[in-house]
Scaffold this motif. Structure first.
Motif, PDB file in Angstrom:
ATOM      1  N   LEU A  55       0.861  -1.175   0.000  1.00 17.53           N
ATOM      2  CA  LEU A  55       0.000   0.000   0.000  1.00 17.53           C
ATOM      3  C   LEU A  55       0.902   1.231   0.000  1.00 17.53           C
ATOM      4  O   LEU A  55       1.868   1.304   0.769  1.00 17.53           O
ATOM      5  CB  LEU A  55      -0.903   0.042   1.236  1.00 17.53           C
ATOM      6  N   SER A  56       0.601   2.194  -0.835  1.00 18.50           N
ATOM      7  CA  SER A  56       1.413   3.406  -0.886  1.00 18.50           C
ATOM      8  C   SER A  56       0.508   4.615  -1.032  1.00 18.50           C
ATOM      9  O   SER A  56      -0.525   4.569  -1.714  1.00 18.50           O
ATOM     10  CB  SER A  56       2.415   3.355  -2.048  1.00 18.50           C
ATOM     11  N   GLY A  57       0.905   5.683  -0.366  1.00 19.46           N
ATOM     12  CA  GLY A  57       0.202   6.949  -0.442  1.00 19.46           C
ATOM     13  C   GLY A  57       1.156   8.063  -0.072  1.00 19.46           C
ATOM     14  O   GLY A  57       1.775   8.025   0.999  1.00 19.46           O
ATOM     15  N   LEU A  64      -4.766   2.710   4.230  1.00 19.70           N
ATOM     16  CA  LEU A  64      -3.798   3.795   4.153  1.00 19.70           C
ATOM     17  C   LEU A  64      -4.412   4.936   3.361  1.00 19.70           C
ATOM     18  O   LEU A  64      -4.873   4.746   2.229  1.00 19.70           O
ATOM     19  CB  LEU A  64      -2.507   3.322   3.478  1.00 19.70           C
ATOM     20  N   ALA A  65      -4.418   6.131   3.968  1.00 18.73           N
ATOM     21  CA  ALA A  65      -4.987   7.305   3.293  1.00 18.73           C
ATOM     22  C   ALA A  65      -4.197   7.614   2.027  1.00 18.73           C
ATOM     23  O   ALA A  65      -3.008   7.316   1.915  1.00 18.73           O
ATOM     24  CB  ALA A  65      -4.974   8.502   4.235  1.00 18.73           C
ATOM     25  N   SER A  66      -4.867   8.236   1.071  1.00  9.95           N
ATOM     26  CA  SER A  66      -4.243   8.505  -0.228  1.00  9.95           C
ATOM     27  C   SER A  66      -3.018   9.397  -0.109  1.00  9.95           C
ATOM     28  O   SER A  66      -2.097   9.296  -0.922  1.00  9.95           O
ATOM     29  CB  SER A  66      -5.265   9.127  -1.179  1.00  9.95           C
ATOM     30  N   ASP A  67      -2.985  10.277   0.901  1.00 15.02           N
ATOM     31  CA  ASP A  67      -1.816  11.134   1.081  1.00 15.02           C
ATOM     32  C   ASP A  67      -0.763  10.517   1.999  1.00 15.02           C
ATOM     33  O   ASP A  67       0.287  11.114   2.241  1.00 15.02           O
ATOM     34  CB  ASP A  67      -2.233  12.503   1.609  1.00 15.02           C
ATOM     35  N   GLY A  68      -1.053   9.317   2.524  1.00 13.45           N
ATOM     36  CA  GLY A  68      -0.094   8.605   3.354  1.00 13.45           C
ATOM     37  C   GLY A  68       0.026   9.112   4.772  1.00 13.45           C
ATOM     38  O   GLY A  68       0.914   8.670   5.506  1.00 13.45           O
ATOM     39  N   SER A  69      -0.860   9.985   5.215  1.00 12.91           N
ATOM     40  CA  SER A  69      -0.718  10.584   6.549  1.00 12.91           C
ATOM     41  C   SER A  69      -1.345   9.746   7.652  1.00 12.91           C
ATOM     42  O   SER A  69      -1.032   9.948   8.830  1.00 12.91           O
ATOM     43  CB  SER A  69      -1.346  11.978   6.562  1.00 12.91           C
ATOM     44  N   VAL A  70      -2.211   8.811   7.293  1.00 13.45           N
ATOM     45  CA  VAL A  70      -2.923   8.023   8.311  1.00 13.45           C
ATOM     46  C   VAL A  70      -2.972   6.562   7.869  1.00 13.45           C
ATOM     47  O   VAL A  70      -3.304   6.260   6.715  1.00 13.45           O
ATOM     48  CB  VAL A  70      -4.356   8.541   8.536  1.00 13.45           C
ATOM     49  N   LEU A  71      -2.647   5.672   8.791  1.00 17.61           N
ATOM     50  CA  LEU A  71      -2.850   4.245   8.596  1.00 17.61           C
ATOM     51  C   LEU A  71      -3.790   3.763   9.688  1.00 17.61           C
ATOM     52  O   LEU A  71      -3.447   3.759  10.867  1.00 17.61           O
ATOM     53  CB  LEU A  71      -1.524   3.486   8.671  1.00 17.61           C
ATOM     54  N   ASP A  72      -4.996   3.377   9.296  1.00 16.19           N
ATOM     55  CA  ASP A  72      -5.988   2.837  10.231  1.00 16.19           C
ATOM     56  C   ASP A  72      -5.962   1.318  10.167  1.00 16.19           C
ATOM     57  O   ASP A  72      -5.836   0.728   9.085  1.00 16.19           O
ATOM     58  CB  ASP A  72      -7.391   3.333   9.883  1.00 16.19           C
ATOM     59  N   GLU A  75      10.460  14.237  12.180  1.00 16.35           N
ATOM     60  CA  GLU A  75       9.143  13.778  11.728  1.00 16.35           C
ATOM     61  C   GLU A  75       8.512  12.927  12.822  1.00 16.35           C
ATOM     62  O   GLU A  75       9.165  12.074  13.419  1.00 16.35           O
ATOM     63  CB  GLU A  75       9.262  12.969  10.437  1.00 16.35           C
ATOM     64  N   THR A  76       7.242  13.190  13.091  1.00 17.68           N
ATOM     65  CA  THR A  76       6.584  12.579  14.245  1.00 17.68           C
ATOM     66  C   THR A  76       5.281  11.903  13.833  1.00 17.68           C
ATOM     67  O   THR A  76       4.510  12.452  13.044  1.00 17.68           O
ATOM     68  CB  THR A  76       6.290  13.635  15.324  1.00 17.68           C
ATOM     69  N   TRP A  77       5.072  10.729  14.396  1.00 14.05           N
ATOM     70  CA  TRP A  77       3.831   9.996  14.231  1.00 14.05           C
ATOM     71  C   TRP A  77       3.248   9.706  15.602  1.00 14.05           C
ATOM     72  O   TRP A  77       3.982   9.561  16.573  1.00 14.05           O
ATOM     73  CB  TRP A  77       4.064   8.675  13.499  1.00 14.05           C
ATOM     74  N   GLU A  78       1.936   9.651  15.665  1.00 10.15           N
ATOM     75  CA  GLU A  78       1.266   9.260  16.900  1.00 10.15           C
ATOM     76  C   GLU A  78       0.525   7.954  16.674  1.00 10.15           C
ATOM     77  O   GLU A  78       0.002   7.699  15.581  1.00 10.15           O
ATOM     78  CB  GLU A  78       0.290  10.338  17.373  1.00 10.15           C
ATOM     79  N   PHE A  79       0.520   7.127  17.723  1.00  8.57           N
ATOM     80  CA  PHE A  79      -0.166   5.845  17.674  1.00  8.57           C
ATOM     81  C   PHE A  79      -1.256   5.841  18.729  1.00  8.57           C
ATOM     82  O   PHE A  79      -1.023   6.219  19.883  1.00  8.57           O
ATOM     83  CB  PHE A  79       0.816   4.699  17.937  1.00  8.57           C
ATOM     84  N   ASP A  80      -2.447   5.423  18.338  1.00  5.77           N
ATOM     85  CA  ASP A  80      -3.572   5.289  19.275  1.00  5.77           C
ATOM     86  C   ASP A  80      -4.187   3.914  19.093  1.00  5.77           C
ATOM     87  O   ASP A  80      -4.208   3.361  17.976  1.00  5.77           O
ATOM     88  CB  ASP A  80      -4.639   6.356  19.007  1.00  5.77           C
ATOM     89  N   ALA A  81      -4.695   3.356  20.178  1.00  7.67           N
ATOM     90  CA  ALA A  81      -5.351   2.053  20.122  1.00  7.67           C
ATOM     91  C   ALA A  81      -6.458   1.995  21.167  1.00  7.67           C
ATOM     92  O   ALA A  81      -6.378   2.660  22.210  1.00  7.67           O
ATOM     93  CB  ALA A  81      -4.352   0.927  20.366  1.00  7.67           C
TER      94      ALA A  81
END
Length: 584
Positions: free
Chosen positions: A327-329, A458-466, A512-518
């Motif tokens: 998957l790529s975005g 994966l969002a089309s812009d690659g900013s979110v992976l649900d 560059e920062t990512w946040e993870f939620d569950a």
């Protein structure tokens, strides 16, 4: 491992019977009878030297000249003796010594001393091992040696006398005859294909082989057709296999062109299928995803291989035959294992990583599998193959595959996969919003009556992976229903728990920062180990979610990019000592 099912016992008995049959044939074709055969049919000369695409290290040439041989992570001092006279050294060290891949290092030195040293060592091997050596005449070792001798023949033969030239060709011809004779007894998969590659390379490189060229190419095309899947993956499902095959296959294709011969159609078709898969498994930093035995990536070799790719198109998104999804975005890439284990006789390096994934953003790998080190001990290799070493879900700290134990058959058969997922249905949807992949596997159904399903988008812009991991009962749910969901982080990612442990912040070296939620389970930040680092095992960390299926049958989670770059915030990297090496 106790054998619990009739099916597992049957698979092992068939594998053992196949092993005994191959052993007996190897003894007949490559043992005492072969040693007594005369040296007949020696080629008169070499016509061409196929190119060696692998990278050389000229600094190794001085060590070899000084009698220090560093192979397979072990240094051996010859102390004035021929290394081929040494007894009792590690088997891996001996295989690397007898394969002669290190000749490329001597060639890179570009000195008269290196040429003399290469010639002397080849002559030593002919003298001490030319008739037989238990490891030196193992079929895969012979194949690698033939390819090395052919590629490095200008180094070995330059300035040599006529008598050495004849000895060299006589020994080379004998080894090629051995490969022709024993190719059907070679271990299936890459070793057998490399034997076919070595025979084909010799047939086109040596004079007087006209009657063998067509025969060797038919066998090579047969193995390529049998082992390279329609989507370009290899039947072993190991991404490294594609690199190893292309590294030897591309020079043979070039040799055909140089000789003015027609390139076989089957060879061209196999190359055309494999090239896109090289791009398929790559993250933006050039590293391959760590699935089913893939370790550290030889990035220089990958770059060399891709230079032969005339199409240079975008990688495919779906590899249904190999059992992977991409998957790529934007600059974000997600790779996911969605396949069943390979056939048992090809599963020696296969991992229990069904539905595991890797996530990268630009040149940052964020979520990884632990991978495997080629220099690791048997214990580490066993750890690397477990489900817990992959970014996926496990039940009761067990793996989704069952491996053959050391006793009573492991001594002869290794540790192939004897049970695992038999069904992995996959659905892929692409639209303007992004790409969604849904897959499930039944690897835990027989033991725990549980099916694991993973749904990612994966969002089309690659900013979110649900993502959503679901555990569905396929029978009466037992009390053993604890699950563990793991996301192993790359060593260069710095994690920190947020909001009392309900989420986490992941910071890359450039900020560059990512946040993870569950939601639906207990989140923890725990130690992990990254096994595929070129400098050795590296300490890292993992996000772990614990739960019970009877209390929460699904876990929803999300990776969300929050900061593209924050140059003013920096922290120490691997080289600065943030994650010191681990001892094996």
């Amino acid at each position: 491992m106790a054998l619990k099912t009739v099916g597992e016992q049957g698979r092992i008995m068939r594998l053992l019977g196949h092993h005994l049959w191959q052993t007996s044939l190897r003894w007949l074709h490559g043992g005492p009878l072969f040693r007594l055969q005369p040296f007949a049919g020696t080629p008169s000369r070499l016509l061409i030297a196929p190119q060696d695409l692998r990278t050389a290290d000229q600094t190794n040439a001085m060590d070899i000249y000084g009698g220090r041989f560093l192979f397979s992570g072990q240094v051996v001092e010859a102390r004035g003796r021929s290394p081929f006279e040494l007894k009792g050294e590690d088997d891996g060290w001996q295989r690397e010594l007898h394969s002669f891949g290190w000749l490329r290092d001597l060639r890179a030195a570009e000195s008269k001393v290196a040429r003399q040293n290469a010639r002397a060592l080849v002559d030593d091997w002919i003298k001490h091992c030319g008739r037989w050596h238990d490891i030196g005449w193992e079929q895969p070792v012979v194949a690698r040696r033939v390819l090395s001798w052919l590629a490095q023949s200008p180094l070995v033969l330059e300035e040599g006398d006529a008598e050495f030239y004849r000895r060299f060709l006589r020994s080379l011809g004998r080894q090629v005859r051995f490969l022709r004779r024993t190719i059907n007894e070679a271990p299936d998969g890459v070793p057998r294909l490399q034997a076919a590659l070595a025979v084909a390379a010799a047939s086109v490189s040596m004079a007087g082989q006209g009657r063998f060229v067509r025969q060797s190419m038919r066998r090579l095309e047969y193995e390529l057709q049998r082992q390279i899947l329609p989507d370009g993956g290899h039947v072993s499902r190991n991404p490294r296999a594609i690199l190893d095959i292309l590294t030897d296959l591309l020079p043979i294709r070039q040799a055909f062109v140089t000789q003015g011969l027609e390139t076989p159609a089957g060879m061209m078709q196999a190359i055309d299928r494999m090239m896109p898969m090289v791009r398929f498994f790559r993250h933006a930093d050039g590293a391959f995803a760590h699935f089913n035995g893939m370790g550290s990536t030889p990035t220089d070799l990958v770059a060399t291989i891709l230079a032969y790719d005339d199409a240079r198109g975008a990688p495919p998104g779906n590899a249904p035959h190999a059992g992977y999804q991409r998957l790529s975005g934007g600059e974000t890439v997600v790779l996911m294992d969605t396949g069943v284990p390979p056939p048992v006789h090809l599963s020696e390096a296969a991992h229990a990583g069904c539905l595991s994934l890797e996530l990268s953003s630009g040149r940052h790998r964020i979520v990884v599998n632990c991978g495997v080190s080629s220099r690791a001990s048997d214990g580490w290799r066993q750890v690397a193959r477990s489900t817990a070493a992959h970014s996926t879900a496990g039940i009761e700290d067990s793996s989704s595959c069952r491996f053959l134990a050391d006793k009573p058959f492991g001594r002869w058969l290794g540790a192939p996969v004897v049970a695992g997922p038999t069904s992995v249905p996959v659905e892929r949807i692409e639209d303007a919003m992004g790409t969604r992949v849904t897959a499930s596997h039944n690897g835990y159904a027989a033991r725990f009556h549980v099916l694991h399903e993973r749904d990612i988008r994966l969002a089309s812009d690659g900013s979110v992976l649900d993502g959503l991991d679901l555990f569905t009962s396929s029978g009466a749910l037992s009390e053993q229903d604890h699950f563990t969901l793991r996301f192993h982080l790359h060593p260069l990612v710095k994690p920190e728990l947020l909001r009392g442990g309900s989420g986490a912040e992941l910071v890359c070296p450039d900020g560059e920062t990512w946040e993870f939620d569950a939601s639906g389970g207990e989140l923890a930040l725990e130690e992990s180990v990254y096994l595929s680092d070129v400098y050795g095992h590296r300490r890292t960390q993992q996000l772990v979610i614990y739960g019970r299926i009877s209390q929460a049958s699904q876990i929803a989670w999300q990776f969300r990019r929050t900061v593209l770059a924050r140059p003013q915030r920096r922290f120490r990297t691997d080289e600065d000592g943030l994650y010191p090496p681990l001892d094996d």
